[in-house]
Design a protein around this motif. Structure first.
Motif, PDB file in Angstrom:
ATOM      1  N   LYS A 295      30.175 -16.321  14.957  1.00  0.00           N
ATOM      2  CA  LYS A 295      29.276 -15.834  13.903  1.00  0.00           C
ATOM      3  C   LYS A 295      30.000 -15.590  12.577  1.00  0.00           C
ATOM      4  O   LYS A 295      29.370 -15.258  11.575  1.00  0.00           O
TER       5      LYS A 295
ATOM      6  N   ILE B 168      20.605  -7.281   7.718  1.00  0.00           N
ATOM      7  CA  ILE B 168      21.296  -7.163   9.008  1.00  0.00           C
ATOM      8  C   ILE B 168      22.191  -8.365   9.305  1.00  0.00           C
ATOM      9  O   ILE B 168      23.341  -8.176   9.717  1.00  0.00           O
TER      10      ILE B 168
ATOM     11  N   PHE C  81      30.231  -3.218  14.285  1.00  0.00           N
ATOM     12  CA  PHE C  81      28.826  -3.283  13.899  1.00  0.00           C
ATOM     13  C   PHE C  81      28.115  -4.385  14.667  1.00  0.00           C
ATOM     14  O   PHE C  81      27.071  -4.161  15.287  1.00  0.00           O
ATOM     15  N   GLU C  82      28.678  -5.589  14.641  1.00  0.00           N
ATOM     16  CA  GLU C  82      28.050  -6.724  15.324  1.00  0.00           C
ATOM     17  C   GLU C  82      27.982  -6.515  16.827  1.00  0.00           C
ATOM     18  O   GLU C  82      27.024  -6.950  17.478  1.00  0.00           O
TER      19      GLU C  82
ATOM     20  N   VAL D 145      32.454 -13.235  12.347  1.00  0.00           N
ATOM     21  CA  VAL D 145      32.952 -11.854  12.349  1.00  0.00           C
ATOM     22  C   VAL D 145      34.474 -11.872  12.252  1.00  0.00           C
ATOM     23  O   VAL D 145      35.145 -12.706  12.872  1.00  0.00           O
TER      24      VAL D 145
ATOM     25  N   ALA E 273      26.332  -7.969   9.828  1.00  0.00           N
ATOM     26  CA  ALA E 273      27.059  -8.391  11.025  1.00  0.00           C
ATOM     27  C   ALA E 273      28.305  -9.192  10.668  1.00  0.00           C
ATOM     28  O   ALA E 273      29.317  -9.128  11.373  1.00  0.00           O
ATOM     29  N   LYS E 274      28.258  -9.927   9.561  1.00  0.00           N
ATOM     30  CA  LYS E 274      29.393 -10.763   9.173  1.00  0.00           C
ATOM     31  C   LYS E 274      30.414 -10.033   8.294  1.00  0.00           C
ATOM     32  O   LYS E 274      31.594 -10.382   8.312  1.00  0.00           O
TER      33      LYS E 274
ATOM     34  N   ALA F  94      31.373 -13.407  18.788  1.00  0.00           N
ATOM     35  CA  ALA F  94      31.567 -12.762  17.490  1.00  0.00           C
ATOM     36  C   ALA F  94      32.294 -13.684  16.527  1.00  0.00           C
ATOM     37  O   ALA F  94      31.918 -13.820  15.350  1.00  0.00           O
TER      38      ALA F  94
ATOM     39  N   LYS G  44      32.809  -5.230  22.929  1.00  0.00           N
ATOM     40  CA  LYS G  44      31.575  -5.434  23.688  1.00  0.00           C
ATOM     41  C   LYS G  44      31.812  -5.284  25.187  1.00  0.00           C
ATOM     42  O   LYS G  44      30.987  -4.702  25.902  1.00  0.00           O
TER      43      LYS G  44
ATOM     44  N   ASP H 176      21.845  -8.652  15.695  1.00  0.00           N
ATOM     45  CA  ASP H 176      22.133  -9.092  14.325  1.00  0.00           C
ATOM     46  C   ASP H 176      20.912  -9.639  13.580  1.00  0.00           C
ATOM     47  O   ASP H 176      21.024 -10.542  12.750  1.00  0.00           O
TER      48      ASP H 176
ATOM     49  N   ARG I 104      25.577  -9.634  25.795  1.00  0.00           N
ATOM     50  CA  ARG I 104      24.939 -10.634  24.939  1.00  0.00           C
ATOM     51  C   ARG I 104      23.878 -11.402  25.729  1.00  0.00           C
ATOM     52  O   ARG I 104      22.823 -11.780  25.197  1.00  0.00           O
TER      53      ARG I 104
END
Length: 612
Positions: free
Chosen positions: A458, A348, A359-360, A460, A352-353, A455, A275, A365, A383
């Motif tokens: 979440k 979605i 992807f995330e 990820v 993301a997970k 991330a 990111k 998301d 973000r």
């Protein structure tokens, strides 16, 4: 050096180099107007001339609302994205004119390259001529060789772009005078002949450009990164289009050599989260970035790419289900045979997970209605930026006042160019076998990037390494593509969403047929959505007979005002239909009819592009 374009390049543009033998006092040049006799007197003069190339070739996010060669706004013509209504078509007729003689000549989005414009070739041939005939006595041998390498690099850069669009083009290796009609009106040279000249320029550049010429100035590593890009393109194009096997091998070997210059320098690494590469206000010190463009509101050098990723602005196309399905699950397997929980879910939040972390970091998301497919790309916004949805945006993420830095060349591209060139050389030219160590230095190094805290929170996870002895088994793989090369292509697709590569990749692989959306329903669909829960705004009376979902069995359910609970399935992009038919002639662009007539009127022949 900061990329302070507004000042530096306006100054450079003022240096119109002229020559005159007239001694008349009335013809004496202005004291503040440089000529060849007064310019080129030292390395500073040479550097100032070279700086004029930066905004054209290292344009990053461009400036203001400009879209040429920009992510998100410019590179929107590929099989990754789907728009509402009819998809943007390929060119289907010869244009009246294709000529441009301005340095600011526009690009062509459906070819991802320049129009029929040789102004930058001429600019560089002038550069080389003045280095040889004016500046050389004023420079050390090392400085002369460096700047000659810089000039030849930019000439190779421009011809690489022209060839990618038109194939055969006339090659000019000197400053052609207006009286040299036989040269000015020469016909097109074979692309192999042109790219052999480019190859020679690139080899010279690699041998002579300085390893370090100061921060943010072109150096050997930066040049090598671009050389790996262009040589991979031409090598694979020559191979997959069955043009010239010997040239394909030669160019691919140079792609490997150039990439190794960067990799062996140990000057860069994958220490940045994904990111941060695209949404940072300052890329200075980012270990993955070889070259970046700095934006500064105080200098009124700003862009709009962050704004078109801010969660509110719409774009001409958004990520479709075909792209979504290409993302690898974080156990390193395609979704069809992954053991990760919910790997087969295309909701979605679950994507993301379960998918590769890119992807995330690339998509919001949750289902988001400004996107034609409900999958909104915010790769180029932070973000924080999407917390302003429904509010007033700060200048950083609104309008054309964005100041996030643009990565121009980064290590991920270099290593992906390297591993693909090596794989093609192994598969088709008896090159060295790709080893586990090769994958660890390229794809697996990318996958081992750090995750940012958001991330991780979440859930990820990093994607498992690719194993050369246990490559993924993808039931969707094209039968003519070996598993290793297929997975390298997948890695590029995940890495470069919205960037410069996808359409050019399809062209060099001879896979333009992917742009025919009649071949898969996934091209006209978005992710799986429960519309009543996730997008209730699309189930109002205004969307009766408009909102649709597709079930797993292919059944289309249309919202009729009373069936909200049935609106669960893959989102059908509103009114989306396939683009008009196209043929293999779309791999290359036609020349304008005016240019052909102009040649004929002067007694010369300009050959039209094959198929046109």
């Amino acid at each position: 050096m900061k990329y302070q374009f507004k000042f530096i390049y306006s100054v450079v543009a003022a240096f119109v180099l002229i020559t005159s033998c007239n001694k008349d006092v009335l013809d004496r040049p202005q004291l503040n107007d440089p000529t060849d006799a007064t310019y080129w007197k030292n390395e500073t003069d040479v550097r100032l001339y070279a700086n004029g190339y930066y905004s054209n070739y290292f344009n990053g996010f461009a400036s203001s609302f400009t879209v040429d060669y920009t992510p998100v706004r410019g590179y929107t013509f590929s099989d990754d994205l789907t728009s509402r209504n009819v998809q943007s078509p390929f060119e289907n007729t010869v244009p009246p004119s294709r000529l441009s003689t301005l340095e600011t000549g526009a690009w062509m989005s459906q070819y991802a390259g320049p129009t029929w414009n040789f102004s930058w070739v001429r600019k560089t041939n002038i550069f080389i001529d003045r280095l040889d005939n004016v500046a050389k006595p004023n420079l050390t041998t090392e400085a002369y060789n460096h700047w000659s390498g810089v000039a030849r690099f930019f000439r190779g850069y421009e011809y690489s772009r022209l060839v990618s669009v038109f194939g055969n083009v006339p090659y000019f290796d000197k400053d052609v005078k207006e009286t040299e009609l036989d040269i000015l009106y020469k016909d097109r040279d074979n692309r192999g002949v042109v790219m052999d000249k480019v190859y020679d320029d690139f080899k010279f550049a690699l041998a002579n450009i300085r390893i370090n010429d100061g921060k943010q100035y072109l150096n050997r590593n930066i040049a090598a990164g671009f050389i790996s890009r262009f040589m991979l393109f031409e090598g694979t194009f020559q191979h997959y289009h069955n043009l010239d096997a010997a040239r394909a091998k030669k160019y691919l070997e140079l792609a490997v050599e150039a990439a190794q210059v960067v990799m062996n320098s140990n000057a860069y690494n994958f220490g940045s989260d994904f990111k941060a590469l695209f949404s940072s206000d300052n890329l200075n010190g980012n270990p993955e970035v070889l070259l970046y463009r700095t934006y500064d509101a105080a200098l009124t050098v700003t862009h709009s790419i962050g704004s078109y990723s801010n969660g509110t602005e719409g774009n001409s196309g958004d990520a479709n289900l075909d792209l979504v399905k290409a993302f690898i699950v974080n156990d390193g397997k395609p979704y069809q045979n992954s053991t990760v929980a919910n790997a087969a879910s295309f909701s979605i939040p679950e994507l993301a997970k379960t998918r590769d972390p890119r992807f995330e970091a690339t998509f919001i998301d949750r289902a988001h209605t400004p996107a034609s497919t409900l999958l909104y790309g915010y790769k180029f916004a932070s973000r924080e930026a999407i917390t302003f949805i429904g509010k007033a945006y700060p200048a950083m993420w609104g309008s054309n006042t964005n100041t996030s830095d643009a990565p121009v060349m980064r290590l991920a591209e270099v290593v992906l160019n390297w591993i693909e060139a090596k794989a093609v050389l192994q598969q088709h030219f008896a090159g060295p076998v790709v080893t586990q160590g090769d994958l660890d230095k390229s794809i697996n190094a990318i996958r081992n990037r750090p995750l940012d805290a958001a991330a991780t929170a979440k859930g990820v996870k990093k994607t498992s390494p690719m194993l050369v002895a246990a490559l993924p088994v993808d039931p969707a793989r094209d039968s003519d593509v070996p598993a290793l090369i297929w997975e390298i292509r997948r890695e590029r697709r995940m890495e470069f969403v919205y960037e410069h590569t996808r359409l050019l990749d399809l062209k060099r692989w001879k896979k333009l047929r992917y742009m025919d959306y009649s071949t898969k329903p996934d091209y006209l669909l978005g992710p799986f959505v429960n519309m009543q829960v996730e997008t209730p705004a699309l189930l109002t009376t205004a969307f009766i007979n408009k909102s649709k979902v597709r079930k797993d069995d292919g059944t289309i359910v249309t919202f009729n005002g009373t069936n909200k609970d049935a609106m669960v399935g893959y989102f059908v992009v509103e009114n989306a239909v396939n683009r008009t038919p196209f043929t293999d002639r779309s791999y290359l662009a036609p020349i304008g009819q005016t240019q052909i007539v102009e040649y004929k009127e002067r007694g010369y022949t300009l050959t039209q592009t094959i198929g046109w």
